[in-house]
Design a protein around this motif. Structure first.
Motif, mmCIF file in Angstrom:
data_model
loop_
_atom_site.group_PDB
_atom_site.id
_atom_site.type_symbol
_atom_site.label_atom_id
_atom_site.label_comp_id
_atom_site.label_asym_id
_atom_site.label_seq_id
_atom_site.Cartn_x
_atom_site.Cartn_y
_atom_site.Cartn_z
ATOM 1 N N PRO A 124 105.906 110.018 46.701
ATOM 2 C CA PRO A 124 106.229 108.297 46.187
ATOM 3 C C PRO A 124 105.383 107.311 46.721
ATOM 4 N N THR A 125 104.765 107.523 47.990
ATOM 5 C CA THR A 125 104.064 106.635 48.293
ATOM 6 C C THR A 125 102.567 106.941 48.660
ATOM 7 N N HIS A 126 102.104 108.177 48.228
ATOM 8 C CA HIS A 126 100.812 108.739 48.086
ATOM 9 C C HIS A 126 100.522 109.322 46.810
ATOM 10 N N LEU A 127 100.538 108.783 45.969
ATOM 11 C CA LEU A 127 100.044 109.037 44.754
ATOM 12 C C LEU A 127 98.658 109.958 44.624
ATOM 13 N N CYS A 128 98.590 110.933 44.039
ATOM 14 C CA CYS A 128 97.553 111.784 43.787
ATOM 15 C C CYS A 128 97.013 111.929 42.252
ATOM 16 N N GLN A 129 96.151 111.938 41.774
ATOM 17 C CA GLN A 129 95.509 112.294 40.465
ATOM 18 C C GLN A 129 94.819 113.466 40.638
ATOM 19 N N ILE A 130 95.699 114.677 40.506
ATOM 20 C CA ILE A 130 95.370 116.188 40.730
ATOM 21 C C ILE A 130 95.563 116.716 39.302
ATOM 22 N N HIS A 131 94.808 117.828 38.771
ATOM 23 C CA HIS A 131 95.100 118.533 37.792
ATOM 24 C C HIS A 131 95.099 119.959 38.269
ATOM 25 N N ARG A 132 95.946 120.777 38.074
ATOM 26 C CA ARG A 132 95.994 122.154 38.400
ATOM 27 C C ARG A 132 96.328 123.120 37.240
ATOM 28 N N SER A 133 95.832 124.139 37.228
ATOM 29 C CA SER A 133 95.999 125.244 36.426
ATOM 30 C C SER A 133 96.835 126.344 36.852
ATOM 31 N N ILE A 134 97.822 126.669 35.971
ATOM 32 C CA ILE A 134 98.542 127.872 36.476
ATOM 33 C C ILE A 134 98.289 129.125 35.853
ATOM 34 N N PRO A 135 98.013 130.464 36.760
ATOM 35 C CA PRO A 135 97.455 131.755 36.233
ATOM 36 C C PRO A 135 98.351 131.990 34.991
ATOM 37 N N GLU A 136 98.060 132.695 33.989
ATOM 38 C CA GLU A 136 98.862 133.142 32.831
ATOM 39 C C GLU A 136 100.135 133.984 33.340
ATOM 40 N N ALA A 137 99.891 134.828 34.385
ATOM 41 C CA ALA A 137 100.972 135.728 34.642
ATOM 42 C C ALA A 137 102.259 134.829 35.431
ATOM 43 N N ALA A 138 101.935 133.554 35.821
ATOM 44 C CA ALA A 138 102.785 132.753 36.605
ATOM 45 C C ALA A 138 103.555 131.765 35.597
ATOM 46 N N ARG A 140 99.218 135.517 46.814
ATOM 47 C CA ARG A 140 98.853 136.493 46.244
ATOM 48 C C ARG A 140 99.963 137.245 45.636
ATOM 49 N N PHE A 141 101.089 137.656 46.179
ATOM 50 C CA PHE A 141 102.297 137.874 45.497
ATOM 51 C C PHE A 141 102.742 137.075 44.552
ATOM 52 N N LEU A 142 103.054 135.652 44.768
ATOM 53 C CA LEU A 142 103.646 134.865 43.815
ATOM 54 C C LEU A 142 102.235 134.353 42.872
ATOM 55 N N TYR A 143 101.717 135.530 42.100
ATOM 56 C CA TYR A 143 100.838 135.046 41.079
ATOM 57 C C TYR A 143 99.572 134.294 41.152
ATOM 58 N N ASP A 144 99.124 134.348 42.450
ATOM 59 C CA ASP A 144 98.001 133.521 42.864
ATOM 60 C C ASP A 144 97.868 132.219 42.680
ATOM 61 N N ILE A 145 99.459 131.605 42.676
ATOM 62 C CA ILE A 145 99.415 130.187 42.996
ATOM 63 C C ILE A 145 99.186 129.553 44.397
ATOM 64 N N GLN A 146 98.438 128.607 44.483
ATOM 65 C CA GLN A 146 98.064 128.073 45.938
ATOM 66 C C GLN A 146 99.354 127.268 46.104
ATOM 67 N N PRO A 147 99.498 127.419 47.597
ATOM 68 C CA PRO A 147 100.665 126.467 47.973
ATOM 69 C C PRO A 147 100.631 124.846 48.098
ATOM 70 N N GLU A 148 101.452 124.134 47.989
ATOM 71 C CA GLU A 148 101.646 122.838 48.265
ATOM 72 C C GLU A 148 102.263 122.507 49.471
ATOM 73 N N PHE A 149 101.328 122.070 50.524
ATOM 74 C CA PHE A 149 102.132 121.866 51.858
ATOM 75 C C PHE A 149 102.392 120.312 51.775
ATOM 76 N N VAL A 150 103.636 119.884 52.401
ATOM 77 C CA VAL A 150 104.222 118.811 52.335
ATOM 78 C C VAL A 150 104.741 118.458 53.578
ATOM 79 N N ASP A 151 104.676 117.410 54.305
ATOM 80 C CA ASP A 151 105.646 117.067 55.359
ATOM 81 C C ASP A 151 106.517 115.892 54.924
#
Length: 597
Positions: A261-275, A299-310
């Motif tokens: 909410p305090t650090h807005l990002c303009q990010i576009h990501r594409s999801i693998p079709e299997a996911a 790799r097991f979760l359809y090659d989706i990259q993690p979103e790391f958040v504190d």
């Protein structure tokens, strides 16, 4: 996440989820072990070879004094050892030397034994400034010198770490701090913890500068060049040999994922079709894991990259987590009202007693256990001789701040600190007040320490509100005390059917009680074991109410968290291997729903 495991015996509590503890304790225990490992008597059996011995030596007690206390009480009773050491120190200080007048020491100083000259690195010493990864200039090298082949044990481990993808600097410091006899697993664990201690919210404003390794600088650089050259020779050999070792996922700094909410990002990501759904899915676990774990999860979760958040960007306490999901990331919104962002906002009464030299404004990761009354009393005694406006000596301040950061202690009176109460932890994590009331105090802290941070999870799940205006069907795996359910409820997303799988009967009772108290109109189905959730049972639920819209869960982190030094086995550990059940169930749901669509 469920955390039913036995942890390391430390102050008679179980450590099983806190990823922040390792970042703090690696400073003291590892440095002490490294110092002792290089001593003349390090090869002989006895207490001088243990981390307990090194921990108390690093606090400034003499080796002889520590050895005597350990022999008297054994290694397991840390409180009794410390009490004996304080007594020995007080007696020693009260005995004047033959040729010099006695030196008066206050009770506060008796809580902190005099510095021993033979200790090379004291975690509370002001002689060390800056990050312990700083202070190493580029090493000189000569192009016409031959590359050395590693011969000593130090050199071999240095080369091995570089081959694994760590830098020369990280490898050198790890060997120096952990000792030459440390295993590669211990060394890689130390490096991982050190990487996180460099983050924006590092636990120590002043940290140790490491001592140099015995390997001279030129030789060290040559050894690393040798290791890199050995890796490069593998490139292009064919037969499946890849160009480089698999790279570990690096945590972002700041750790804000795809935005907060305090650090807005303009990010576009594409999801693998299997996911792609249905269903949507959302998986969570600790960010600080052994190397390669998040690569495997991704790799097991359809090659989706993690979103790391504190979660410190959502509330007044840190909580570093990774999330793998196929949710949209546009048009997220936070829960209103926004939670307190600082300690003073969350607990205004503490401001009156908060000393100027304690610069904390947010807490560290909330644990599954709390500090003992003996510890808070020792802190009170250490500060009793100093007036409210008087700043204690640096050594006293460092000790007090170390314990306050480690245990999330807050100031509740003059020179008086206390651990958080369960209802205060509930507030910080976004749970309703008294959500866990009615179960034992121990179970309250344990279940809260293993839970979601509601505001963080709700921000990610908020995109579902407009997509499911009539409500959703939820499959909640490793439900704990219902963090996902509460996040959806607070977002105003009606839950039509919830299948909640949680092994802890205590946690299941907490969720059932909350469900009834909030007058939920949907159906709540409780199961005890994810391993019993097979294709037939899933097909029954899908036939009953038409499938699942969201599969959410966070498998146990017991074998992933840095604090679990005995069984940090990664995803192959007894508890954390349940991640594969999350994937198994998710894949079954996707297959069954595709068949019925």
């Amino acid at each position: 996440m469920d955390g039913n495991t036995s942890g390391v015996n430390r102050n008679n509590v179980d450590w099983d989820t806190e990823d922040e503890l390792d970042e703090i304790e690696n400073f003291t225990l590892s440095s002490s072990s490294a110092n002792l490992g290089s001593g003349e008597g390090s090869s002989s059996p006895g207490p001088s070879n243990t981390k307990v011995f090194g921990h108390f030596v690093s606090m400034g007690f003499s080796q002889k004094m520590v050895a005597k206390a350990i022999q008297e009480h054994g290694e397991e009773d840390a409180d009794s050892i410390l009490e004996s050491l304080l007594l020995y120190s007080a007696l020693e200080n009260s005995t004047p030397e033959q040729d010099s007048p006695p030196e008066q020491s206050s009770p506060a100083e008796q809580c902190f034994p005099p510095q021993q000259q033979q200790i090379d690195s004291d975690p509370f010493s002001s002689d060390y400034e800056g990050s312990f990864l700083d202070g190493f200039s580029d090493l000189d090298s000569s192009d016409n010198e031959e590359i050395s082949i590693p011969t000593s044990e130090e050199e071999k481990k240095l080369v091995a770490l570089v081959k694994m993808g760590y830098t020369e600097l990280e490898a050198s410091i790890a060997i120096e701090r952990c000792g030459v006899d440390s295993s590669l697993v211990d060394l890689t664990d130390f490096i991982s913890a050190a990487q996180f201690s460099r983050a924006e919210d590092a636990h120590f404003p002043l940290e140790e500068k490491p001592r140099r390794l015995h390997i001279d600088d030129k030789k060290k650089r040559k050894l690393c060049e040798y290791a890199m050259s050995k890796r490069k020779k593998k490139v292009g050999l064919g037969n499946g040999i890849i160009e480089e070792d698999d790279e570990a996922l690096h945590l972002p700094n700041p750790m804000i994922g795809f935005g907060t909410p305090t650090h807005l990002c303009q990010i576009h990501r594409s999801i693998p079709e299997a996911a792609t759904g249905p269903p949507y899915f959302y998986y969570e676990n600790v960010a600080l894991t052994p190397k390669g774990v998040w690569n495997t999860i991704s790799r097991f979760l359809y090659d989706i990259q993690p979103e790391f958040v504190d979660s410190k960007y959502f509330c007044a306490a840190a909580r570093k987590r990774g999330y793998v999901h196929n949710l949209p990331i546009e048009n997220r919104f936070p829960l209103i009202p926004l939670p307190p962002q600082t300690i003073f906002d969350a607990f205004p009464m503490t401001r009156r007693w908060w000393p100027s030299w304690d610069e904390r404004r947010q807490l560290n990761c909330l644990q599954t256990c709390i500090a003992s009354a003996k510890l808070t009393e020792r802190i009170r005694l250490a500060l009793k001789d100093y007036d409210e406006d008087e700043i204690p000596p640096e050594r006293v301040r460092r000790y007090v701040l170390y314990e306050c950061r480690k245990w999330n202690l807050v100031w509740v009176g003059k020179n008086k600190v206390a651990p958080l109460e369960p209802d205060e932890v509930e507030t910080l994590l976004g749970f309703p007040k008294n959500h866990t009331r009615g179960i034992s105090r121990t179970d309250r802290f344990k279940s809260l320490g293993n839970s979601f941070q509601i505001d963080t999870v709700a921000y990610h799940l908020s995109v579902l509100k407009d997509r499911f205006p009539n409500g959703i069907n939820l499959l909640s795996l490793f439900s704990g005390i219902g963090g996902a359910e509460i996040a959806l409820h607070r977002l105003g997303i009606r839950m039509k059917n919830v299948v909640s799988v949680e092994i802890s009967a205590v946690s299941r009772t907490v969720v059932r009680t909350w469900w009834e108290q909030t007058n939920q109109k949907g159906n709540l189905y409780h199961l005890a074991d994810v391993q019993e959730l097979n294709a037939d049972r899933l097909e029954h639920y899908i036939n009953t109410f038409g499938g699942f819209d969201l599969v959410v869960g966070g498998s146990p982190c017991n074998n992933l968290a840095g604090s679990n030094r005995h069984h940090r086995d990664g995803l192959e550990g007894k508890e954390s291997s349940l991640f594969y059940d999350y994937f198994r169930i998710l894949d079954l749901v996707k297959g069954l729903m595709a068949r019925y669509s």
